[in-house]
Write a protein that holds these residues in place. Structure first.
Motif, PDB file in Angstrom:
ATOM      1  N   ASN A   1       0.835  -1.197   0.000  1.00  0.00           N
ATOM      2  CA  ASN A   1       0.000   0.000   0.000  1.00  0.00           C
ATOM      3  C   ASN A   1       0.870   1.247   0.000  1.00  0.00           C
ATOM      4  O   ASN A   1       2.104   1.183   0.125  1.00  0.00           O
ATOM      5  CB  ASN A   1      -0.984   0.000   1.182  1.00  0.00           C
TER       6      ASN A   1
ATOM      7  N   GLN B   1      -3.448  -5.451  -3.691  1.00  0.00           N
ATOM      8  CA  GLN B   1      -4.003  -5.264  -2.349  1.00  0.00           C
ATOM      9  C   GLN B   1      -4.968  -6.374  -1.941  1.00  0.00           C
ATOM     10  O   GLN B   1      -5.538  -6.314  -0.851  1.00  0.00           O
ATOM     11  CB  GLN B   1      -4.704  -3.908  -2.249  1.00  0.00           C
ATOM     12  N   TYR B   2      -5.122  -7.393  -2.784  1.00  0.00           N
ATOM     13  CA  TYR B   2      -6.074  -8.468  -2.500  1.00  0.00           C
ATOM     14  C   TYR B   2      -5.521  -9.787  -3.012  1.00  0.00           C
ATOM     15  O   TYR B   2      -4.939  -9.858  -4.101  1.00  0.00           O
ATOM     16  CB  TYR B   2      -7.418  -8.164  -3.168  1.00  0.00           C
TER      17      TYR B   2
ATOM     18  N   GLN C   1      -6.607  -9.040   2.489  1.00  0.00           N
ATOM     19  CA  GLN C   1      -6.760  -7.702   1.930  1.00  0.00           C
ATOM     20  C   GLN C   1      -5.933  -6.719   2.751  1.00  0.00           C
ATOM     21  O   GLN C   1      -5.940  -6.763   3.987  1.00  0.00           O
ATOM     22  CB  GLN C   1      -8.227  -7.269   1.919  1.00  0.00           C
TER      23      GLN C   1
ATOM     24  N   SER D   1      -5.351  -2.723   3.453  1.00  0.00           N
ATOM     25  CA  SER D   1      -5.974  -1.418   3.263  1.00  0.00           C
ATOM     26  C   SER D   1      -4.922  -0.318   3.296  1.00  0.00           C
ATOM     27  O   SER D   1      -3.781  -0.528   3.721  1.00  0.00           O
ATOM     28  CB  SER D   1      -7.023  -1.165   4.345  1.00  0.00           C
ATOM     29  N   GLU D   2      -5.329   0.876   2.881  1.00  0.00           N
ATOM     30  CA  GLU D   2      -4.423   2.023   2.919  1.00  0.00           C
ATOM     31  C   GLU D   2      -4.235   2.563   4.328  1.00  0.00           C
ATOM     32  O   GLU D   2      -3.313   3.339   4.582  1.00  0.00           O
ATOM     33  CB  GLU D   2      -4.948   3.132   2.006  1.00  0.00           C
ATOM     34  N   ASP D   3      -5.109   2.168   5.269  1.00  0.00           N
ATOM     35  CA  ASP D   3      -4.966   2.647   6.639  1.00  0.00           C
ATOM     36  C   ASP D   3      -4.313   1.600   7.544  1.00  0.00           C
ATOM     37  O   ASP D   3      -4.608   1.498   8.728  1.00  0.00           O
ATOM     38  CB  ASP D   3      -6.310   3.104   7.212  1.00  0.00           C
ATOM     39  N   SER D   4      -3.412   0.794   6.949  1.00  0.00           N
ATOM     40  CA  SER D   4      -2.524  -0.120   7.686  1.00  0.00           C
ATOM     41  C   SER D   4      -3.269  -1.226   8.421  1.00  0.00           C
ATOM     42  O   SER D   4      -2.920  -1.605   9.542  1.00  0.00           O
ATOM     43  CB  SER D   4      -1.657   0.666   8.684  1.00  0.00           C
TER      44      SER D   4
ATOM     45  N   SER E   1      -6.251  -7.768   6.668  1.00  0.00           N
ATOM     46  CA  SER E   1      -7.367  -8.603   7.100  1.00  0.00           C
ATOM     47  C   SER E   1      -7.328  -9.945   6.386  1.00  0.00           C
ATOM     48  O   SER E   1      -6.846 -10.068   5.261  1.00  0.00           O
ATOM     49  CB  SER E   1      -8.702  -7.903   6.841  1.00  0.00           C
TER      50      SER E   1
ATOM     51  N   GLU F   1      -8.187  -9.385  11.884  1.00  0.00           N
ATOM     52  CA  GLU F   1      -7.542  -8.166  11.412  1.00  0.00           C
ATOM     53  C   GLU F   1      -6.272  -7.943  12.211  1.00  0.00           C
ATOM     54  O   GLU F   1      -6.253  -8.115  13.440  1.00  0.00           O
ATOM     55  CB  GLU F   1      -8.449  -6.949  11.590  1.00  0.00           C
TER      56      GLU F   1
END
Length: 364
Positions: free
Chosen positions: A24, A127-128, A153, A155-158, A161, A357
């Motif tokens: 990311n 990202q997936y 996955q 995410s951009e907010d670290s 999951s 997560e």
């Protein structure tokens, strides 16, 4: 659905090592291996913005083919221990595969960690990632054919999951987990080139927000009922150093003596699909903080007590006790034989759901 994957697997699954990497814009990078659906690298920025790898793994991907520690692996069909590999419950009598100790651990000697998963390249991207596995009836002694899907996955907010689902055509014991080893100080890959040195995680700050844990007997099988953490070394309800009074506790506490340290399942409330915080761990050295949240009723906290140098293909790989820890969301150990264990069985027509997560942030 299971029949569709049977035909697809026959033509698409090759027993070759393949990797897939997610990244990311914030600087995180995580790599996976199709053998055992393993997380083999996880790089996270520290308080100075420098990227550190924080999971234990081998420098040579081929070493995973003979890995005895479940490094980064997806474990199943049933994670943790089943006593003597015997399941006697609800008019079912099963003998599952056992290891040299006579126990059934993490799905058996050839469990999901030792199988090649199929990476679905048609939907996976930076990202997936989606991987699937078809486990045939009789696999390690388990009844029923099971189709498992794992979806990662980033995410951009670290937040990294993982969502795993499964279906079966016969009733079977079932409960997965993810077995990555973390050292938030940063950790070098395990190499056979030199006598690799490593620190431990005793200075890590740990919170386990649970009032109860599963105490174990001499064979490390949990006893009948959950035990309170109050006034025991298992009380991490308030943040404290992992190694705080470790030698003192080891000299007095039979639970720690038996496991050579922390290797127990803490209990958490299950609220449908809602995620519960299982652990918060932080490194004073790097500033990296990890929060683990899951929908599972238990989480095994393992301090890497039995890590040790290992010889693979004639080469010594230098692994060290206590250099990394695991937080393994899961159903209760020996769950198929316990009346109080939720989510220990998978039935035809049902969908198994596992969610976790890993949330990262930096402490200044």
């Amino acid at each position: 659905m299971i029949q569709k994957l049977k035909s697809r697997t026959a033509v698409s699954l090759h027993h070759e090592l393949h990797t897939h990497t997610l990244s990311n814009a914030s600087g995180m990078r995580v790599s996976f291996l199709n053998y055992g659906a393993r997380m083999v690298e996880l790089c996270v920025p520290d308080r100075h913005g420098e990227r550190r790898n924080i999971v234990l793994g081998y420098s040579d991907p081929n070493a995973y083919l003979h890995d005895p520690f479940y490094l980064g692996a997806t474990v199943g069909r049933y994670a943790n221990r089943i006593q003597a590999g015997r399941v006697r419950c609800q008019e079912i009598d099963l003998q599952l595969a056992t290891d040299e100790t006579g126990e059934h651990l993490h799905g058996g000697p050839l469990g999901f960690d030792s199988q090649f998963w199929l990476i679905d390249e048609s939907v996976s991207n930076h990202q997936y990632l989606r991987m699937t596995l078809l486990s045939p009836s009789g696999d390690q002694g388990y009844p029923g054919t099971v189709l498992v899907t794992a979806e990662y996955q980033l995410s951009e907010d670290s937040i990294l999951s993982l969502s795993m689902t499964a279906h079966t055509d016969q009733k079977t014991p079932f409960g997965l987990s993810q077995h990555s080893y973390f050292n938030l100080d940063g950790i070098f890959p395990i190499s056979n080139q030199s006598a690799r040195k490593a620190g431990n995680t005793f200075d890590h700050l740990v919170t386990l927000p649970s009032d109860t844990f599963l105490s174990t007997g001499p064979d490390q099988i949990p006893l009948a009922h959950a035990s309170p953490v109050d006034q025991t070394p298992m009380d991490f309800r308030r943040e404290r150093r992992l190694g705080e009074q470790f030698d003192h506790f080891m000299s007095l506490d039979s639970q720690l003596q038996r496991a050579k340290g922390y290797d127990h399942c803490w209990c958490y409330p299950v609220k449908n699909t809602e995620l519960t915080t299982n652990a918060v761990v932080a490194s004073p050295k790097s500033g990296i903080e990890l929060t683990v949240r899951s929908n599972q009723p238990g989480a095994q906290f393992y301090g890497g007590n039995n890590l040790k140098p290992v010889t693979i293909n004639g080469q010594c790989y230098y692994v060290h006790p206590y250099e990394a820890f695991c937080i393994e969301p899961q159903s209760y150990p020996n769950g198929p034989n316990r009346c109080d264990s939720p989510n220990a069985w998978l039935l035809p027509g049902e969908q198994y759901e596992f969610s976790v997560e890993w949330v990262f942030r930096v402490r200044n």
